[in-house]
Structure formats: C-alpha cells, structure tokens
Design a protein around this motif. Structure first.
Motif, short mmCIF file in Angstrom:
data_model
loop_
_atom_site.label_atom_id
_atom_site.label_comp_id
_atom_site.label_asym_id
_atom_site.label_seq_id
_atom_site.Cartn_x
_atom_site.Cartn_y
_atom_site.Cartn_z
N HIS A 7 -34.38 -7.67 -6.13
CA HIS A 7 -36.37 -7.07 -5.68
C HIS A 7 -35.11 -5.65 -5.59
CE1 HIS A 7 -33.70 -6.69 -1.87
NE2 HIS A 7 -33.12 -8.20 -1.92
N LEU A 8 -36.40 -5.00 -5.24
CA LEU A 8 -36.64 -3.27 -5.35
C LEU A 8 -35.37 -2.36 -4.41
CD1 LEU A 8 -40.10 -2.40 -5.41
CD2 LEU A 8 -39.16 -3.60 -7.37
N GLY A 9 -34.72 -3.68 -3.11
CA GLY A 9 -33.85 -2.63 -2.78
C GLY A 9 -32.20 -3.23 -3.84
N HIS A 10 -32.15 -4.33 -4.27
CA HIS A 10 -31.44 -4.52 -5.44
C HIS A 10 -31.04 -3.50 -6.47
CE1 HIS A 10 -31.27 -9.19 -4.26
NE2 HIS A 10 -30.52 -7.84 -3.42
N LEU A 11 -32.26 -3.45 -6.76
CA LEU A 11 -32.25 -2.38 -7.86
C LEU A 11 -32.00 -0.78 -7.47
CD1 LEU A 11 -35.48 -4.16 -9.92
CD2 LEU A 11 -32.77 -4.63 -10.05
N ASP A 12 -32.42 -0.93 -5.95
CA ASP A 12 -32.42 0.63 -6.14
C ASP A 12 -30.60 0.99 -6.17
OD1 ASP A 12 -32.40 3.28 -4.90
OD2 ASP A 12 -31.79 2.33 -3.37
N ILE A 13 -30.00 -0.01 -5.19
CA ILE A 13 -28.43 0.34 -4.80
C ILE A 13 -27.98 0.28 -6.66
CG2 ILE A 13 -26.64 -0.82 -4.57
CD1 ILE A 13 -28.33 0.41 -1.93
N VAL A 14 -28.34 -0.77 -7.29
CA VAL A 14 -27.66 -0.37 -9.05
C VAL A 14 -28.08 0.59 -9.42
CG1 VAL A 14 -27.73 -2.06 -11.28
CG2 VAL A 14 -27.62 -3.09 -9.08
N GLY A 15 -29.38 1.31 -9.42
CA GLY A 15 -29.00 2.19 -10.39
C GLY A 15 -29.16 3.78 -10.05
N ARG A 16 -28.26 3.59 -8.22
CA ARG A 16 -27.91 4.84 -7.97
C ARG A 16 -26.23 5.02 -8.13
NH1 ARG A 16 -30.32 4.52 -1.64
NH2 ARG A 16 -28.79 5.89 -2.07
N VAL A 39 -13.10 -0.97 -10.67
CA VAL A 39 -12.26 -0.13 -9.81
C VAL A 39 -13.04 -0.40 -8.19
CG1 VAL A 39 -10.98 1.61 -11.22
CG2 VAL A 39 -13.17 2.12 -10.60
N ALA A 40 -14.06 -0.21 -7.62
CA ALA A 40 -15.22 -0.47 -7.02
C ALA A 40 -16.10 -1.23 -6.92
CB ALA A 40 -15.80 1.70 -7.13
N ILE A 41 -16.56 -1.71 -6.24
CA ILE A 41 -17.40 -2.51 -5.38
C ILE A 41 -18.20 -1.72 -4.84
CG2 ILE A 41 -17.76 -4.98 -4.21
CD1 ILE A 41 -15.25 -5.35 -3.74
N VAL A 42 -19.98 -1.96 -4.81
CA VAL A 42 -20.76 -1.34 -4.83
C VAL A 42 -21.49 -1.98 -3.80
CG1 VAL A 42 -23.07 0.79 -4.94
CG2 VAL A 42 -20.77 0.97 -6.24
N LYS A 43 -21.37 -1.81 -2.52
CA LYS A 43 -22.10 -2.12 -1.51
C LYS A 43 -23.52 -1.34 -0.72
CE LYS A 43 -21.82 -6.55 -0.59
NZ LYS A 43 -21.79 -7.56 -1.02
N GLY A 44 -25.08 -2.11 -0.45
CA GLY A 44 -25.91 -1.13 -0.23
C GLY A 44 -25.71 -1.72 1.31
N LEU A 45 -25.61 -0.87 2.34
CA LEU A 45 -25.91 -0.79 3.80
C LEU A 45 -27.48 -0.23 4.18
CD1 LEU A 45 -22.77 0.36 5.21
CD2 LEU A 45 -22.87 -1.74 4.68
N ARG A 46 -27.66 -1.87 5.25
CA ARG A 46 -29.19 -1.36 5.69
C ARG A 46 -29.35 -1.57 6.65
NH1 ARG A 46 -31.30 -7.22 4.04
NH2 ARG A 46 -28.55 -8.30 4.73
N VAL A 47 -28.19 -1.75 7.79
CA VAL A 47 -28.32 -1.53 9.41
C VAL A 47 -27.13 -1.59 9.78
CG1 VAL A 47 -30.52 -2.25 9.78
CG2 VAL A 47 -28.60 -4.08 9.42
N ALA A 82 -31.37 2.89 0.84
CA ALA A 82 -33.32 3.74 0.91
C ALA A 82 -34.44 3.21 2.28
CB ALA A 82 -34.11 4.01 -0.35
N PRO A 83 -34.59 4.34 2.85
CA PRO A 83 -35.47 3.68 3.95
C PRO A 83 -36.75 2.54 3.41
CG PRO A 83 -34.74 6.05 4.03
CD PRO A 83 -34.57 5.74 2.88
N GLN A 84 -37.34 3.02 2.79
CA GLN A 84 -38.45 1.75 2.19
C GLN A 84 -38.05 0.91 2.05
OE1 GLN A 84 -37.84 4.69 0.46
NE2 GLN A 84 -37.56 4.48 -1.82
N HIS A 85 -36.20 0.07 1.24
CA HIS A 85 -36.08 -1.13 1.01
C HIS A 85 -35.14 -1.68 2.51
CE1 HIS A 85 -37.83 -0.17 -3.08
NE2 HIS A 85 -37.15 0.49 -2.91
N SER A 86 -35.50 -0.68 3.53
CA SER A 86 -33.62 -0.69 4.43
C SER A 86 -34.18 -2.39 5.38
CB SER A 86 -33.86 -0.13 5.37
OG SER A 86 -35.25 0.05 5.84
#
Length: 163
Positions: A14-23, A83-91, A119-123
């Motif tokens: 979904h778009l939240g996943h893609l936001d984190i990947v893009g960043r 070397v790094a694991i990137v994880k998005g945090l919603r709450v 990003a707030p719009q994907h939280s």
C-alpha cells in the motif's frame, strides 16, 4: 555501499509501504524490499504475486530491488551485506514492539534498525485493514496503487465465488 532492507509481508503493498521505501531510498545507496515467505501463513496473495506487485510499485526508485526471504531476517541481512533494517512507525505501540525486535536483531547480527515515522496521511494504513475494507465493498482506491487495486478486487471476487 550502504545497503538497507525494508521487510514485510506486503499483502498487499500500500501507499504507506511505498512512502517508507521511497524515503529509505534517499537515505541508503541500495534498498532491498524483502518479502517474508512463510508457506504456513494464510495470505491473500502468493509470495510471487506480492513480489511482482512490489517490483512494479518500486520501479520508479532506481536503487530499490525486491527479494523474497525465509527464516530469520538477520540471516538474510548477513547474506546480502545489509547494514540497516528500516521500519515505519505508525503509533506508539509500533515502537514498543519494534524496539524489542530491533534489540533482538542486533543481538543476532551486526545490523542497526532505523525507525522512520509514517507520514500522517498514511498513519492508519495496514494491509489487513485494506483487505477487510475492500472485502466489504469499501473504496480503497486512494490507499493502494491502481494495479494493486485491480488485483485486490479480482482476488476478493475470486474468493467470494469460491474459486
């Protein structure tokens, strides 16, 4: 080369996943979107289908590739030179769980975890909620890429027909 991983099941992406990947793609030289392959889990889409959708969804990022993995993420990281694991945090609850996971991962391999606030719009986005809403006939068109929506709608229709 500084290589990171964005792991998940992505069922569906979904778009939240893609936001984190893009960043993440701006922060690291290469980003591997790693799809967890676990045959015992009941998924809407197969691992191959999820990887296909992710490959298409990430095509605009020049330094992102998609791969599947089984077993421990830390073993995948070691094998891939990550070397790094990137994880998005919603709450806040995400942080509680992900911090414990990050500490466990660091004890198993020389890998750091980088937390990126969603990003707030994907939280509020979660694949499970998207599947539930779509399955009940709700409009999720603004939450997933168009080609994912087509596949999601078709798969839900197949399942409702008992196919």
């Amino acid at each position: 080369m500084r290589r990171a991983v964005c792991p998940g099941s992505f069922d569906p992406v979904h778009l939240g996943h893609l936001d984190i990947v893009g960043r993440a793609s701006v922060l690291f030289d290469e980003v591997v979107v790693a799809v967890g392959v676990n045959a015992s889990k009941n998924r809407l889409f197969t691992a191959e289908e999820r990887m296909e959708m992710l490959t298409e969804a990430c095509a605009g990022f020049g330094n992102v590739r998609v791969a599947g993995f089984t077993g421990l993420l830390t073993d995948f990281c070691t094998d891939q030179g990550i070397v790094a694991i990137v994880k998005g945090l919603r709450v806040a609850a995400d942080f509680d769980y992900e911090l414990q996971m990050a500490q466990m991962n660091a004890s198993l391999a020389p890998v750091e975890t980088v937390f990126v606030p969603t990003a707030p719009q994907h939280s509020f986005l979660a694949s499970s909620l998207i599947k539930e809403v779509a399955g009940l006939g709700g409009d999720v068109s603004g939450l997933v890429p168009g080609f994912v929506l087509e596949r999601l709608t078709a798969r839900i229709a197949e399942r409702s027909r008992g196919a």
